[in-house]
Design a protein around this motif. Sequence first.
Motif, PDB file in Angstrom:
ATOM      1  N   ASP A  52       0.769  -1.335  -0.157  1.00 19.70           N
ATOM      2  CA  ASP A  52      -0.121  -0.027  -0.032  1.00 19.70           C
ATOM      3  C   ASP A  52       0.867   1.174   0.064  1.00 19.70           C
ATOM      4  N   TRP A  53       2.150   1.244   0.698  1.00 24.96           N
ATOM      5  CA  TRP A  53       2.939   2.379   0.635  1.00 24.96           C
ATOM      6  C   TRP A  53       3.397   2.847  -0.736  1.00 24.96           C
ATOM      7  N   TYR A  54       3.992   1.758  -1.333  1.00 22.43           N
ATOM      8  CA  TYR A  54       4.678   2.011  -2.672  1.00 22.43           C
ATOM      9  C   TYR A  54       3.420   2.569  -3.692  1.00 22.43           C
ATOM     10  N   ASN A  55       2.391   1.786  -3.512  1.00 23.15           N
ATOM     11  CA  ASN A  55       1.606   2.016  -4.415  1.00 23.15           C
ATOM     12  C   ASN A  55       0.731   3.322  -4.322  1.00 23.15           C
ATOM     13  N   PHE A  56       0.631   3.892  -2.962  1.00 18.17           N
ATOM     14  CA  PHE A  56      -0.306   5.102  -2.787  1.00 18.17           C
ATOM     15  C   PHE A  56       0.786   6.085  -2.035  1.00 18.17           C
ATOM     16  N   ASP A  57       1.116   5.629  -0.821  1.00 16.05           N
ATOM     17  CA  ASP A  57       1.780   6.793   0.055  1.00 16.05           C
ATOM     18  C   ASP A  57       2.951   7.282  -0.607  1.00 16.05           C
ATOM     19  N   SER A  58       3.689   6.482  -1.343  1.00 14.53           N
ATOM     20  CA  SER A  58       4.909   7.032  -1.488  1.00 14.53           C
ATOM     21  C   SER A  58       4.963   8.130  -2.959  1.00 14.53           C
ATOM     22  N   LEU A  59       3.452   7.930  -3.236  1.00 17.72           N
ATOM     23  CA  LEU A  59       3.415   8.732  -4.599  1.00 17.72           C
ATOM     24  C   LEU A  59       2.268   9.961  -4.129  1.00 17.72           C
ATOM     25  N   ASN A  60       2.391  10.202  -2.718  1.00 15.52           N
ATOM     26  CA  ASN A  60       1.498  11.306  -2.289  1.00 15.52           C
ATOM     27  C   ASN A  60      -0.151  11.250  -2.549  1.00 15.52           C
ATOM     28  N   ILE A  61      -0.625   9.993  -2.489  1.00 17.12           N
ATOM     29  CA  ILE A  61      -2.088   9.719  -2.597  1.00 17.12           C
ATOM     30  C   ILE A  61      -2.599   9.774  -1.230  1.00 17.12           C
ATOM     31  N   PRO A  62      -3.175  10.587  -0.872  1.00 19.27           N
ATOM     32  CA  PRO A  62      -3.744  10.593   0.781  1.00 19.27           C
ATOM     33  C   PRO A  62      -4.600   9.490   1.061  1.00 19.27           C
ATOM     34  N   PRO A  63      -4.892   8.952   2.324  1.00 23.81           N
ATOM     35  CA  PRO A  63      -5.667   7.914   2.787  1.00 23.81           C
ATOM     36  C   PRO A  63      -7.000   8.076   2.167  1.00 23.81           C
ATOM     37  N   HIS A  64      -7.742   9.031   2.206  1.00 27.83           N
ATOM     38  CA  HIS A  64      -8.995   9.292   1.618  1.00 27.83           C
ATOM     39  C   HIS A  64      -9.438   9.610   0.220  1.00 27.83           C
ATOM     40  N   HIS A  65      -8.368   9.209  -0.499  1.00 32.19           N
ATOM     41  CA  HIS A  65      -8.474   9.414  -2.052  1.00 32.19           C
ATOM     42  C   HIS A  65      -9.281   8.314  -2.526  1.00 32.19           C
ATOM     43  N   PRO A  66     -10.240   8.401  -3.458  1.00 30.50           N
ATOM     44  CA  PRO A  66     -11.146   7.377  -4.068  1.00 30.50           C
ATOM     45  C   PRO A  66     -10.380   6.207  -4.471  1.00 30.50           C
ATOM     46  N   ALA A  67      -9.188   6.489  -4.968  1.00 28.62           N
ATOM     47  CA  ALA A  67      -8.361   5.039  -5.490  1.00 28.62           C
ATOM     48  C   ALA A  67      -7.933   4.091  -4.633  1.00 28.62           C
ATOM     49  N   ARG A  68      -8.076   4.480  -3.065  1.00 28.44           N
ATOM     50  CA  ARG A  68      -7.843   3.602  -2.391  1.00 28.44           C
ATOM     51  C   ARG A  68      -8.891   2.825  -1.633  1.00 28.44           C
ATOM     52  N   GLN A  69     -10.046   2.861  -2.239  1.00 23.36           N
ATOM     53  CA  GLN A  69     -11.167   2.076  -1.837  1.00 23.36           C
ATOM     54  C   GLN A  69     -11.268   0.933  -2.434  1.00 23.36           C
ATOM     55  N   GLU A  70     -12.002   0.005  -1.934  1.00 22.19           N
ATOM     56  CA  GLU A  70     -11.937  -1.507  -2.697  1.00 22.19           C
ATOM     57  C   GLU A  70     -12.731  -1.552  -3.758  1.00 22.19           C
ATOM     58  N   PHE A  71     -13.588  -0.569  -3.961  1.00 25.04           N
ATOM     59  CA  PHE A  71     -14.375  -0.581  -5.357  1.00 25.04           C
ATOM     60  C   PHE A  71     -13.571  -0.041  -6.574  1.00 25.04           C
ATOM     61  N   ASP A  72     -12.478   0.373  -6.119  1.00 24.10           N
ATOM     62  CA  ASP A  72     -11.390   1.003  -7.373  1.00 24.10           C
ATOM     63  C   ASP A  72     -10.388   0.091  -7.332  1.00 24.10           C
ATOM     64  N   THR A  73      -9.570  -0.647  -6.292  1.00 24.70           N
ATOM     65  CA  THR A  73      -8.678  -1.075  -6.246  1.00 24.70           C
ATOM     66  C   THR A  73      -8.594  -2.735  -5.676  1.00 24.70           C
ATOM     67  N   PHE A  74      -7.935  -3.640  -6.329  1.00 24.03           N
ATOM     68  CA  PHE A  74      -7.836  -5.043  -5.768  1.00 24.03           C
ATOM     69  C   PHE A  74      -7.075  -5.104  -4.670  1.00 24.03           C
ATOM     70  N   TYR A  75      -7.402  -5.248  -3.372  1.00 23.97           N
ATOM     71  CA  TYR A  75      -6.669  -5.741  -2.204  1.00 23.97           C
ATOM     72  C   TYR A  75      -6.230  -7.075  -1.939  1.00 23.97           C
ATOM     73  N   MET A  76      -5.234  -7.533  -1.679  1.00 23.47           N
ATOM     74  CA  MET A  76      -4.961  -8.851  -1.370  1.00 23.47           C
ATOM     75  C   MET A  76      -5.714  -9.141  -0.171  1.00 23.47           C
ATOM     76  N   ASN A  77      -6.069 -10.600  -0.213  1.00 26.40           N
ATOM     77  CA  ASN A  77      -6.637 -11.229   0.892  1.00 26.40           C
ATOM     78  C   ASN A  77      -5.734 -11.453   2.260  1.00 26.40           C
ATOM     79  N   ARG A  78      -6.008 -11.064   3.319  1.00 29.64           N
ATOM     80  CA  ARG A  78      -5.062 -11.373   4.530  1.00 29.64           C
ATOM     81  C   ARG A  78      -5.715 -12.319   5.670  1.00 29.64           C
ATOM     82  N   ALA A  79      -4.983 -13.154   5.957  1.00 26.91           N
ATOM     83  CA  ALA A  79      -5.466 -14.118   7.075  1.00 26.91           C
ATOM     84  C   ALA A  79      -5.529 -13.271   8.348  1.00 26.91           C
TER      85      ALA A  79
END
Length: 357
Positions: free
Chosen positions: A133-160
């Motif tokens: 998440d850091w390389y894809n968003f944070d390092s590129l100055n994409i803030p936590p509230h940005h729509p691109a970081r929501q699950e309807f736009d981005t595929f998040y990996m499943n976590r146990a």
Amino acid sequence: MDDLKQKYLSAIADAGDEATLEDLRLQAVGKKGEVSLKMRELGKMTPEERQVAGPALNALKDEINSALAAKKSALADAALDERLRTEWLDVTLPGRNERRGSIHPISQVSEEIAAIFANLGFAVAEGPQIETDWYNFDSLNIPPHHPARQEFDTFYMNRAEGDDRPPHVLRTHTSPVQTRAMEKQGAPIRVIAPGRVYRSDYDQTHTPMFHQVEGLCIDKDVSMANLKWVLEEFFAAFFEIDGIKTRFRASHFPFTEPSAEVDIQCSWVDGQLKIGEGDDWMEVLGSGMVHPKVLEAAGVNPDEWQGFAFGMGIDRLAMLKYGIPDLRAFFDSDLRWLRHYGFASLDVPTLHGGLSR
């Protein structure tokens, strides 16, 4: 017995073709042939008569079958000799080429792009398709509230349960490669980053998996003027049009400041899109000067270095150059579709986007 033997051996010797030979076989040793019928009469004979007639009939049958086989072989040899005398083959003629496959438009356009930017001094950089998440968003100055970081736009990996590692995503762009490249190489740097990216989207112009190429140039005296020159050189080489016009429009991207969307000159004639002529414009990419926070995240001092970045869709460039109307056709079509758009087998890209054999 001697009469039958003489009759069929003579007839077999005189047979002129395989059809006549087959008729003689049926007449002699077929189910209703003369020899076969005589063998059925053995059951009516006395044991003494069978001892004489049986071996004689078997010998006659074997002799006739041998004569049939020999004659059939002789007829085949004669037919081959006749064919060799009458037919002529020029063995010096070149063989026929077989089409075994085709370069996919995405692969070809990717190679074209890499070759053009190599001419402009850009190396190719690569990175993982599963990103933090850091390389894809944070390092590129994409803030936590940005729509691109929501699950309807981005595929998040499943976590146990209990997995406390940072979140991982299927990268939504190849921009993380820029951060990784700057971390590894520092500045100055000039790279492009082509590759697969993933977003939760699907229609005529969007697919869940597609291809992008990012460009990055960091140095001490780099400006928007350098960005404009690089893009115009690329468009001229890729579309094979000298003097193609571009237009920069102010925009906003978290990772660049200032930011601009870039349009290229085009026209529509009889429903056909033509690049590099007319009075219309088509947006093809986003660009701008790299944001200082992006440089800081990659360990580059923004007070000493600056640069530009741009990103464009490889699939879209292929659609524009080769007149392909639907992005989904890249993934569910066969070789006939490839040939329809000019991708014949064994075609390979040249340095400036043409085809050569």
